[in-house]
Design an enzyme around this catalytic site. Sequence first.
Site, short mmCIF file in Angstrom:
data_model
loop_
_atom_site.label_atom_id
_atom_site.label_comp_id
_atom_site.label_asym_id
_atom_site.label_seq_id
_atom_site.Cartn_x
_atom_site.Cartn_y
_atom_site.Cartn_z
N GLN A 75 0.82 -1.21 0.00
CA GLN A 75 0.00 0.00 0.00
C GLN A 75 0.86 1.27 0.00
O GLN A 75 0.41 2.32 -0.42
CB GLN A 75 -0.92 0.01 1.22
CG GLN A 75 -1.97 -1.07 1.21
CD GLN A 75 -2.88 -0.99 2.43
OE1 GLN A 75 -3.12 0.09 2.96
NE2 GLN A 75 -3.39 -2.13 2.87
N CYS A 76 2.08 1.16 0.48
CA CYS A 76 2.96 2.33 0.55
C CYS A 76 3.58 2.61 -0.81
O CYS A 76 3.92 1.68 -1.56
CB CYS A 76 4.06 2.11 1.58
SG CYS A 76 3.44 1.95 3.26
#
Length: 450
Positions: free
Chosen positions: A320-321
């Site tokens: 997600q980063c």
Amino acid sequence: EIMIGMSDPSGSPGHAGWLARNLAILVAVQMKKILSDKPIRMVFLRQWRKDFDESSFIVSLSLDASSLGDEVPHAVGWEKDTKQKMRPKFVELASTMDPHQLADSQTSLNLQLMKWRLMPSLDLDKIANTKCLLVGSGTLGCNVARSLISWGVRNITFIDNGTVSYSNPVRQSLFAFEDCLNGGKSKAIAAAEALKAIFPSVNATGIVLSVPMPGHSVPENMIPEVREAIQQLDRLVEESDVVFQLTDSREARWLPTVMCAAKDKICINAALGFDTFLAMRHGCSPLVPIREGGVRLGCYFCNDISGPSDSLKNRSLDQQCTVTRPGVSMLAASMAVEIMVLALQHPLGNQAPADVNNDITTKTSTPLGILPHQIRGFLSHFNNVLAEGYFYDKCTACSEIVSKYYQENGEELVLKVMNIPSFLEDLTGLTEILNDNTDVCISWDEEDLE
């Protein structure tokens, strides 16, 4: 005993201003016989707002009458005004002494020199008065804001629903370690405060807001909150001249794109990969006529053949980063702001054709240079590619049918898109194309695209 009082505007402790000195001379000439016998006490009152200042003081005036003539000397500090009346002359020193005004004037000096020496046609007022909305206050948002104030932009609004974490300050240039403490300060608010600390004249506002996204279903009890978020974002886009899309996820860019298309706002997109970036401008609204010489370019979603969906679902934290080389965000942010400035200077604005010829010997479409549609950067080879994306009449974000549907059913459109994954594809006709089982081979000649 004779006592004479006056309001003394001087701020020097124990020393009266020139108005008091003029009065003292007038009293001495008019009352010299009294002064020969006993002194006259003069009270100099210094008042700040409603209260008298502690620096008010009293002096005793005594003079030898024989040293004074019968004529009143000319007053010092008084001149005739336009009505030929004797009044005090005021000199405004704020521009040379007030730190805020000094910062304001000296900050714009570089831009003024640019205009005076190199580009007389550069419209700096148009840039300064542009109201910018930054959707996302992270790495890209911070760098875009810094670049905007370098161009003299005075009105910047930040949107973000996140807080500053310990990993942010080293990558996001408007945050400090103190912003991470006690759970972290709101990114949007912290960014606005930091921008004001850097340049006090900027009108910076931070708003905590979560942008509704396609594919992120909404339970019944959350619908009022989502409606309020849609209404607030709609107002912010309406009040802005340029909208920057700077979020991490792809689907967070959909609603601002729809709003900009429906309202014909300049929309600038910046996105990051590991060692790549995209900086682009969206085309004009499909609901406005094309001016002579203008074109309607594509948006961030015009190349898609499916609607945006939840790209974060079932992803681990590391997925997600955004993992990117540190220098990429600064390149993307600066390119995005330069595209905005170029669009503002172009007579056709967001209908300006895409410049794809980067030959430095050719004539440019604006005083500052060419105005591309998309800049795709590749840091691995230090190479930038200028690309043009075509408007797609079945685009899930900027097509005419989506823009009209949003104008007529704004909140309902968003709620349906959030809860019904196929709604946009059904609305635009993409479903029919995807379900077409006929064996059709689409081909074209490269010369047809030139």
